[in-house]
Enzyme design. Structure first.
Site, short mmCIF file in Angstrom:
data_model
loop_
_atom_site.label_atom_id
_atom_site.label_comp_id
_atom_site.label_asym_id
_atom_site.label_seq_id
_atom_site.Cartn_x
_atom_site.Cartn_y
_atom_site.Cartn_z
N LYS A 93 4.80 -56.94 -17.18
CA LYS A 93 4.02 -57.43 -16.04
C LYS A 93 3.78 -56.27 -15.09
O LYS A 93 4.73 -55.71 -14.52
CB LYS A 93 4.76 -58.56 -15.34
CG LYS A 93 3.98 -59.16 -14.18
CD LYS A 93 4.71 -60.36 -13.57
CE LYS A 93 3.88 -60.98 -12.45
NZ LYS A 93 4.57 -62.15 -11.86
N ASP A 103 5.45 -71.39 -5.12
CA ASP A 103 4.17 -71.45 -5.82
C ASP A 103 4.34 -72.13 -7.18
O ASP A 103 3.81 -71.66 -8.19
CB ASP A 103 3.60 -70.03 -5.99
CG ASP A 103 2.14 -70.04 -6.42
OD1 ASP A 103 1.46 -71.07 -6.20
OD2 ASP A 103 1.68 -69.04 -6.98
#
Length: 457
Positions: free
Chosen positions: A123, A228
């Site tokens: 990532k 989130d």
């Protein structure tokens, strides 16, 4: 942001990475790194630095810019990617990089291979995209910094996510396993599953719904809130096991907006299950139901966390910042009773101001902690600093004290805050004066040295 051309990595030489590292180091205190500074940091032979800089600019690993007041080089996202991948390769964490499997507002996701030919995920954080630039409102990466480049903010985001991921995996949460991280790159285990957003039908939506709600409650009991949790950050495998990803935005349950983030996560999951799977449950967790048992937010320093020392009250605030207090005004706190207490105990003042500081703290500690055990006193003398010889429990009765001899906590905090702000402002002015004079002298010397160096070359 540029496209990651990983094939170029195999053709870069040692000198190329030295120049990239030199520019990275120079960007710590330069927006544009001048060529002389790059050459001095890289320690390359004479004439070799300019050739390598031109080569890296052609491959768009560096970018040359000229503004009104300065000119120099800055590191691009591709150059920062190559530095991170080179380090991960040297650590035997990543052997090869494959295709891009995901794109988000903050990062790019790539599949890769390790030395055992096992699939892993890399990532790469990409803060600064047009779709997500309100970092000061959404994140606390800046903290006290006034301006920071996007590469450094990406590095902070990756470091924070790696800390969250490692902490949660050690505690048995359904999150990917962290393998390593460097700069803005995070390497984690590949999870076998599909995004919840890409699933049109679930065999048992009630099971997945229950897992997510229990995960929200378990995180809250550990002092953390995802912040989130939606269909884009949940992976579900064939056995209906849910795995949560994406953690940079996690906050502590002590955050001022913790209830808002908690309710938003819960409502987001409920809304998606009603809309996609036509599943509605009569049970969902509430923020008041959380029972904090572990302070994981303190361990990873999540946004909004509070240390234990910050919850003990005004005495700890004064003890941490006692050097910022004006000890000449200590009588406002102890009512002039230091000398009498010292004479009664038979101890002399040791350490000058240090001894007075300890007496001030001990006096406040005694006044605050004993306020609950003291009975109310009906008589108050006209003199605000007169001692009552008939009552040993009462040492002084200033204007800020109640009848029971208790200091108002808000009054004490306001006094300490005023002293701290005043002293910090004075220290800051002196530091600016010294740093400004030093910077001017250093800048002049650097310009003279560079002028001589370029004239002799």
């Amino acid at each position: 942001m540029g496209k990651l051309n990983i094939a170029l990595l195999r053709y870069l030489e040692r000198e190329d990475f030295r120049i990239l590292t030199a520019v990275e180091m120079g960007m710590r205190n330069h927006e544009l790194v001048p060529p002389p500074l790059v050459a001095s940091i890289a320690h390359l032979p004479h004439g070799g630095c300019h050739k390598v800089l031109r080569k890296l600019c052609q491959h768009r690993l560096l970018q040359y810019e000229r503004i009104k007041s300065a000119e120099g080089y800055r590191l691009t996202n591709s150059g920062y990617d190559f530095l991170a991948l080179k380090t991960l390769s040297s650590r035997d964490v990543v052997k090869s990089v494959g295709n891009k499997i995901g794109v988000g507002k903050e990062s790019d996701i790539y599949v890769a291979k390790d030395n055992d030919d096992c699939d892993v995920v890399i990532k790469l954080h990409r803060l600064g995209r047009i779709s997500f630039r309100k970092l000061k409102e959404k994140r606390d990466y800046h903290q006290h910094r006034r301006s920071v480049n996007w590469l450094y903010l990406s590095r902070l985001a990756a470091t924070k996510e790696a800390a969250f991921m490692s902490c949660l995996h050690e505690r048995g949460f359904a999150v990917p396993k962290l393998l390593d991280h460097n700069r803005h790159a995070v390497v984690m285990q590949l999870v076998d599953g599909d995004l919840l957003q890409n699933i049109s039908e679930l065999g048992s939506p009630d099971v997945v719904y229950k897992q997510l709600m229990e995960l929200i409650v378990s995180l809250g009991n550990h002092g953390l809130i995802h912040g989130d949790l939606n269909e884009f950050n949940v992976l579900v495998d064939d056995d209906s096991r849910a795995t949560v990803i994406d953690f940079p935005q996690m906050v502590s349950t002590s955050h001022p907006d913790a209830r808002f983030y908690f309710d938003r996560d819960v409502e987001g999951v409920r809304r998606f299950f009603r809309k996609r799977f036509s599943y509605g449950s009569n049970w969902w967790p509430e923020f008041a139901d959380l029972q904090r048992v572990v302070g994981a937010d303190i361990e990873v320093e999540a946004s909004g966390f509070i240390r234990k020392s910050e919850t003990t009250g005004v005495v700890d605030d004064i003890s941490r910042h006692v050097n910022l207090l004006d000890l000449n005004e200590a009588d406002d706190w102890d009512g002039g009773s230091q000398s009498e207490e010292g004479s009664g105990d038979g101890q002399s003042e040791e350490g000058g101001e240090g001894g007075q500081s300890k007496n001030v703290i001990n006096q406040l500690d005694n006044d605050i902690t004993s306020s609950q055990s003291q009975p109310p006193v009906e008589r108050v003398t006209d003199d605000p600093y007169t001692l009552d010889s008939n009552d040993d429990n009462i040492k002084c009765i200033p204007e800020q004290l109640t009848a029971a001899g208790r200091i108002d906590r808000n009054t004490a905090r306001s006094k300490v805050a005023k002293k701290m702000v005043k002293r910090d402002a004075q220290i800051h002015r002196r530091m600016l004066l010294r740093s400004g004079e030093t910077a001017l002298v250093t800048k002049k010397r650097r310009q003279n040295r560079d002028t001589i160096r370029w004239s002799l070359s």
